[in-house]
Design a protein around this motif. Structure first.
Motif, PDB file in Angstrom:
ATOM      1  N   TRP A  46      56.755  10.287 -21.662  1.00 16.57           N
ATOM      2  CA  TRP A  46      55.675  11.253 -21.860  1.00 16.57           C
ATOM      3  C   TRP A  46      54.672  10.770 -22.905  1.00 16.57           C
ATOM      4  CZ3 TRP A  46      55.231  15.098 -18.459  1.00 16.57           C
ATOM      5  CH2 TRP A  46      56.348  15.404 -17.689  1.00 16.57           C
ATOM      6  N   THR A  47      55.115   9.972 -23.856  1.00 15.33           N
ATOM      7  CA  THR A  47      54.195   9.469 -24.884  1.00 15.33           C
ATOM      8  C   THR A  47      53.228   8.437 -24.318  1.00 15.33           C
ATOM      9  OG1 THR A  47      55.758   7.767 -25.598  1.00 15.33           O
ATOM     10  CG2 THR A  47      55.848   9.886 -26.743  1.00 15.33           C
ATOM     11  N   TRP A  48      53.558   7.855 -23.184  1.00 18.52           N
ATOM     12  CA  TRP A  48      52.702   6.839 -22.560  1.00 18.52           C
ATOM     13  C   TRP A  48      51.703   7.430 -21.574  1.00 18.52           C
ATOM     14  CZ3 TRP A  48      52.727   1.832 -24.053  1.00 18.52           C
ATOM     15  CH2 TRP A  48      53.774   1.432 -24.873  1.00 18.52           C
ATOM     16  N   LEU A  49      51.896   8.686 -21.211  1.00 20.71           N
ATOM     17  CA  LEU A  49      51.026   9.342 -20.236  1.00 20.71           C
ATOM     18  C   LEU A  49      49.675   9.631 -20.879  1.00 20.71           C
ATOM     19  CD1 LEU A  49      51.366  10.284 -17.338  1.00 20.71           C
ATOM     20  CD2 LEU A  49      52.006  12.523 -18.206  1.00 20.71           C
ATOM     21  N   ARG A  50      48.604   9.245 -20.198  1.00 15.36           N
ATOM     22  CA  ARG A  50      47.266   9.462 -20.735  1.00 15.36           C
ATOM     23  C   ARG A  50      46.352  10.005 -19.641  1.00 15.36           C
ATOM     24  NH1 ARG A  50      45.437   3.101 -21.384  1.00 15.36           N
ATOM     25  NH2 ARG A  50      45.718   2.600 -19.192  1.00 15.36           N
ATOM     26  N   GLY A  51      45.451  10.892 -20.008  1.00 15.72           N
ATOM     27  CA  GLY A  51      44.493  11.416 -19.056  1.00 15.72           C
ATOM     28  C   GLY A  51      44.971  12.664 -18.336  1.00 15.72           C
ATOM     29  N   SER A  70      41.952   8.410 -16.934  1.00 12.85           N
ATOM     30  CA  SER A  70      41.548   8.535 -18.336  1.00 12.85           C
ATOM     31  C   SER A  70      40.395   7.583 -18.597  1.00 12.85           C
ATOM     32  CB  SER A  70      42.719   8.199 -19.259  1.00 12.85           C
ATOM     33  OG  SER A  70      43.003   6.815 -19.216  1.00 12.85           O
ATOM     34  N   ALA A  71      39.896   7.591 -19.820  1.00 14.87           N
ATOM     35  CA  ALA A  71      38.821   6.673 -20.194  1.00 14.87           C
ATOM     36  C   ALA A  71      39.307   5.227 -20.123  1.00 14.87           C
ATOM     37  CB  ALA A  71      38.318   6.993 -21.590  1.00 14.87           C
ATOM     38  N   GLY A  72      40.626   5.010 -20.291  1.00 13.96           N
ATOM     39  CA  GLY A  72      41.198   3.668 -20.248  1.00 13.96           C
ATOM     40  C   GLY A  72      41.432   3.147 -18.845  1.00 13.96           C
ATOM     41  N   GLY A  73      41.227   3.976 -17.835  1.00 11.97           N
ATOM     42  CA  GLY A  73      41.442   3.556 -16.456  1.00 11.97           C
ATOM     43  C   GLY A  73      42.363   4.506 -15.732  1.00 11.97           C
ATOM     44  N   ARG A  74      42.968   3.997 -14.666  1.00 12.50           N
ATOM     45  CA  ARG A  74      43.864   4.811 -13.854  1.00 12.50           C
ATOM     46  C   ARG A  74      45.292   4.294 -13.988  1.00 12.50           C
ATOM     47  NH1 ARG A  74      41.074   7.770  -9.917  1.00 12.50           N
ATOM     48  NH2 ARG A  74      42.721   7.554  -8.364  1.00 12.50           N
ATOM     49  N   ASP A  75      46.213   5.235 -14.158  1.00 14.76           N
ATOM     50  CA  ASP A  75      47.628   4.913 -14.272  1.00 14.76           C
ATOM     51  C   ASP A  75      48.379   5.589 -13.133  1.00 14.76           C
ATOM     52  OD1 ASP A  75      46.894   3.743 -16.660  1.00 14.76           O
ATOM     53  OD2 ASP A  75      47.695   5.333 -17.911  1.00 14.76           O
ATOM     54  N   PHE A  76      49.525   5.010 -12.773  1.00 17.14           N
ATOM     55  CA  PHE A  76      50.406   5.624 -11.785  1.00 17.14           C
ATOM     56  C   PHE A  76      51.679   6.018 -12.501  1.00 17.14           C
ATOM     57  CE2 PHE A  76      53.744   5.498  -8.547  1.00 17.14           C
ATOM     58  CZ  PHE A  76      53.219   6.395  -7.640  1.00 17.14           C
ATOM     59  N   ARG A  98      48.148   0.701 -15.419  1.00 16.75           N
ATOM     60  CA  ARG A  98      49.494   0.887 -15.955  1.00 16.75           C
ATOM     61  C   ARG A  98      50.332   1.658 -14.944  1.00 16.75           C
ATOM     62  NH1 ARG A  98      49.558   4.028 -21.407  1.00 16.75           N
ATOM     63  NH2 ARG A  98      48.849   2.052 -22.219  1.00 16.75           N
ATOM     64  N   VAL A  99      51.630   1.343 -14.907  1.00 19.70           N
ATOM     65  CA  VAL A  99      52.584   2.062 -14.075  1.00 19.70           C
ATOM     66  C   VAL A  99      53.718   2.524 -14.982  1.00 19.70           C
ATOM     67  CG1 VAL A  99      54.193   1.894 -12.136  1.00 19.70           C
ATOM     68  CG2 VAL A  99      52.009   0.691 -12.034  1.00 19.70           C
ATOM     69  N   ILE A 100      54.021   3.824 -14.938  1.00 14.30           N
ATOM     70  CA  ILE A 100      55.078   4.409 -15.761  1.00 14.30           C
ATOM     71  C   ILE A 100      56.110   5.015 -14.825  1.00 14.30           C
ATOM     72  CG2 ILE A 100      55.596   6.023 -17.628  1.00 14.30           C
ATOM     73  CD1 ILE A 100      52.472   6.040 -18.121  1.00 14.30           C
TER      74      ILE A 100
END
Length: 146
Positions: A46-51, A70-76, A98-100
């Motif tokens: 959960w600490t790595w989740l952004r946006g 997010s402003a940093g891009g798209r994560d999965f 990023r992939v989490i």
């Protein structure tokens, strides 16, 4: 729980029917190994989740699945509760930065990424299991102290 398949060129994140529905994805996630910059283990994904989910499913402290913008891009993300997870940083991937993933096979994935995989997709736990186990050195006897 996601299934992680790896070969010499790609990592495939195989999603179950439920995960596909909650992530709003119709197909598995394919990541070329050349795009993987770093893979690290975490106890709290959960600490790595952004946006914000875009599209995705979010139930606080229970489930976060889908694409996060997010402003940093798209994560999965495929995060379930507070379970061990792996965070994979990507560079040059056309879809995500990023992939989490919540997975009990995070250690096996990190080890498998360091090894040379075969030509066919194979479960990461099987790749690690096929490698020879290093032999432990016998302990040296300690001199007695007076």
């Amino acid at each position: 729980m996601v299934t992680l398949l790896l070969d010499s060129t790609a990592l495939e994140v195989v999603l179950s029917f439920t995960e596909r529905a909650l992530t709003f994805r119709h197909r598995n996630l394919q990541i070329e190994r050349t795009h993987i910059v770093k893979a690290q283990l975490t106890d709290d994904a959960w600490t790595w989740l952004r946006g914000v989910p875009d599209p995705g499913t979010y139930i606080p402290s229970a489930v976060a699945m889908g694409t996060w913008k997010s402003a940093g891009g798209r994560d999965f993300a495929v995060i379930r509760r507070r379970r061990p997870s792996v965070v994979i940083d990507l560079e040059g991937h056309d879809e995500f930065q990023r992939v989490i993933l919540t997975t009990r096979h995070g250690i096996a994935l990190v080890k498998a990424l360091r090894m040379d995989a075969g030509e066919e997709l194979e479960d990461v736990t099987d790749i690690v299991a096929q490698q020879p186990v290093p032999k432990a050195r016998p302990a040296k006897p300690r001199p007695a102290t007076a």
